[in-house]
Scaffold this motif. Structure first.
Motif, short mmCIF file in Angstrom:
data_model
loop_
_atom_site.label_atom_id
_atom_site.label_comp_id
_atom_site.label_asym_id
_atom_site.label_seq_id
_atom_site.Cartn_x
_atom_site.Cartn_y
_atom_site.Cartn_z
N ALA A 246 -0.56 15.76 -5.05
CA ALA A 246 -0.87 14.36 -4.68
C ALA A 246 0.34 13.47 -4.98
N ILE A 247 1.01 13.72 -6.11
CA ILE A 247 2.22 12.95 -6.43
C ILE A 247 3.29 13.23 -5.36
N ALA A 248 3.41 14.50 -4.96
CA ALA A 248 4.36 14.85 -3.90
C ALA A 248 4.00 14.13 -2.60
N GLY A 249 2.69 14.05 -2.29
CA GLY A 249 2.25 13.35 -1.08
C GLY A 249 2.65 11.89 -1.10
N THR A 250 2.47 11.25 -2.26
CA THR A 250 2.86 9.85 -2.41
C THR A 250 4.37 9.71 -2.23
N TRP A 251 5.11 10.67 -2.78
CA TRP A 251 6.58 10.63 -2.69
C TRP A 251 7.03 10.76 -1.24
N VAL A 252 6.42 11.71 -0.50
CA VAL A 252 6.78 11.91 0.91
C VAL A 252 6.43 10.65 1.71
N TYR A 253 5.31 10.02 1.37
CA TYR A 253 4.99 8.76 2.06
C TYR A 253 6.10 7.74 1.83
N LEU B 95 9.02 8.53 4.05
CA LEU B 95 8.85 8.34 5.49
C LEU B 95 8.37 6.94 5.87
N ARG B 96 8.13 6.13 4.86
CA ARG B 96 7.48 4.84 5.06
C ARG B 96 8.01 4.03 6.25
N ASP B 97 9.33 3.93 6.38
CA ASP B 97 9.91 3.10 7.44
C ASP B 97 9.64 3.65 8.83
N LYS B 98 9.36 4.95 8.92
CA LYS B 98 9.15 5.56 10.23
C LYS B 98 7.67 5.53 10.64
N LEU C 69 -2.87 15.48 0.98
CA LEU C 69 -3.55 14.49 1.81
C LEU C 69 -4.05 13.31 0.97
N VAL C 70 -4.55 13.61 -0.23
CA VAL C 70 -5.03 12.55 -1.11
C VAL C 70 -3.87 11.62 -1.50
N GLY C 71 -2.74 12.19 -1.90
CA GLY C 71 -1.61 11.39 -2.35
C GLY C 71 -0.97 10.59 -1.22
N PHE C 72 -0.77 11.25 -0.09
CA PHE C 72 -0.15 10.58 1.07
C PHE C 72 -1.10 9.53 1.65
N GLY C 73 -2.34 9.96 1.85
CA GLY C 73 -3.33 9.08 2.49
C GLY C 73 -3.62 7.83 1.69
N THR C 74 -3.83 7.97 0.37
CA THR C 74 -4.16 6.78 -0.42
C THR C 74 -3.03 5.77 -0.41
N ARG C 75 -1.79 6.26 -0.51
CA ARG C 75 -0.68 5.30 -0.53
C ARG C 75 -0.50 4.64 0.83
N TYR C 76 -0.66 5.44 1.89
CA TYR C 76 -0.54 4.88 3.25
C TYR C 76 -1.65 3.85 3.47
N ALA C 77 -2.85 4.15 2.95
CA ALA C 77 -3.97 3.22 3.11
C ALA C 77 -3.87 2.04 2.15
N GLY C 78 -2.97 2.13 1.17
CA GLY C 78 -2.82 1.04 0.20
C GLY C 78 -3.86 1.05 -0.89
N GLY C 79 -4.51 2.20 -1.12
CA GLY C 79 -5.48 2.27 -2.21
C GLY C 79 -6.47 3.39 -1.99
N CYS C 80 -7.30 3.63 -3.02
CA CYS C 80 -8.26 4.73 -2.92
C CYS C 80 -9.67 4.17 -3.11
#
Lengths: 175, 189
Positions: A159-166, A169-172, B137-148
């Motif tokens: 999940a930390i890795a997912g946040t990092w990848v976001y 890629l954020r600008d794209k 998916l949890v880590g990417f999705g929550t940050r993209y959505a701006g929260g959980c």
């Protein structure tokens, strides 16, 4: 007071501007307090966290099975938990606003408005997919590890890795 | 039944929900903090691997309270497991129990099913897909959505913010889709 604050942190003009910009982009990351506290002031958040963690475990909110039941409409439990939490939270926020309640340090309480972005939809769907697989949102991941399911550290690291990848890629991504 | 026996039983929603709801005003009053847990993942990135990514260039120490908060949740998990654990197996909806047995999931003794989430399972096809893929998916999705669930569903809805309602509906839609239509294929692997 001012000299003491300066000793702890003196942000440059550019740094302040960037900080504000970043925090505006991501409303989940806003700390309105301008006070500078000693590190041990954080103990109160540890205590709230402990209580929260116990509720998580005892009400089985961190249970993979309860999350499956929720998404299969087999149990009211999770809907009851989230629904009643929102009602109690909303009453609390209403009372704070109505009576202009201050923080324990006398600061005015500020609730930051959330701005809509396409991420609420796309990211929201992605998180929903992940939630049903892992049976845990970010908070319960920590509690699951605490209960002895040490393998969940793998899920947390991912999940930390997912946040990092976001972040990468954020600008794209569409927002 | 003593108080201690009672507290070890699973707590009903009408006890747990209001207690969680109280965290919203409690954090506001204790220090003007907005309830939200997924941001802890971002602070960990900013503190450990910022890698010059602009999204992680901010004063994460200012948000340090959030890391103490999740540390507390971890401790709460330990305390519950050591002193307050429920001696009985998890009560399951019979339809769900039957469905899971079809996928070879037969151990219902913990909150986290050991047949799916264990170190051994990491060396199967299904295990990494669920633990690593799901976590991502949890880590990417929550940050993209701006929260959980805490930041949007509880804090956002408590403060009557419509973007949070949109996000919460999408969380649920994604969950329904996964649990009912995609997860069966994954569990069959």
């Amino acid at each position: 007071m001012e000299t003491q604050e300066k000793k702890i942190h003196t942000p440059s003009e550019a740094e302040l501007q960037r900080d504000l910009e970043v925090r505006e982009l991501d409303t989940m990351c806003v700390n309105e307090s301008t006070l500078v506290h000693k590190p041990w002031h954080n103990i109160k958040y540890v205590l709230v966290g402990i209580l929260f963690g116990i509720v998580f475990v005892k009400a089985e909110i961190i249970s993979w099975f309860r999350i499956q039941e929720m998404f299969r409409l087999q149990s009211f439990h999770m809907y009851g938990v989230i629904g009643s939490a929102v009602v109690v939270g909303a009453i609390g926020v209403f009372l704070i606003r109505r009576f202009n309640i201050k923080t324990i340090y006398g600061e005015t309480i500020v609730i930051h408005p959330k701005t809509f972005s396409k991420g609420n939809v796309i990211g929201g769907l992605m998180f929903g997919l992940g939630w049903a697989i892992t049976g845990a949102c970010p908070g319960p991941l920590y509690a699951q590890i605490g209960t002895g399911a040490t393998v969940i550290t793998v899920t947390l690291l991912s999940a930390i890795a997912g946040t990092w990848v976001y972040g990468l890629l954020r600008d794209k991504l569409p927002h | 039944m003593t108080f201690f026996d009672w507290i070890r039983e699973p707590w009903p929603w009408y006890v747990a929900g209001p207690l969680i709801g109280l965290i919203v005003p409690a954090l506001l009053i204790l220090g003007n903090k907005s309830f939200g847990l997924s941001s802890s993942l971002r602070h960990i990135c900013a503190a450990c691997v910022p890698a010059k990514i602009p999204f992680f260039q901010y004063n994460w120490r200012k948000e340090g309270w959030n890391l103490f908060f999740v540390g507390g949740i971890l401790l709460g998990g330990i305390i519950s497991a050591v002193w307050l654990s429920n001696p009985n197996p998890v009560v399951l909806h019979p339809d769900l129990a039957l469905e899971l047995k079809g996928y070879g999931i037969t151990r219902f003794d913990g909150l986290v099913p050991a047949d799916l989430f264990s170190w051994d399972q990491l060396f199967t096809l299904r295990g990494p897909l669920m633990m690593v893929g799901g976590g991502f998916l949890v880590g990417f999705g929550t940050r993209y959505a701006g929260g959980c669930t805490s930041g949007h569903a509880i804090m956002g809805l408590s403060t009557l913010q419509w973007p949070s309602l949109v996000a919460t509906c999408c969380f649920m839609a994604g969950g329904f889709l996964m649990a009912n239509f995609i997860l069966p294929f994954i569990l069959n692997l």
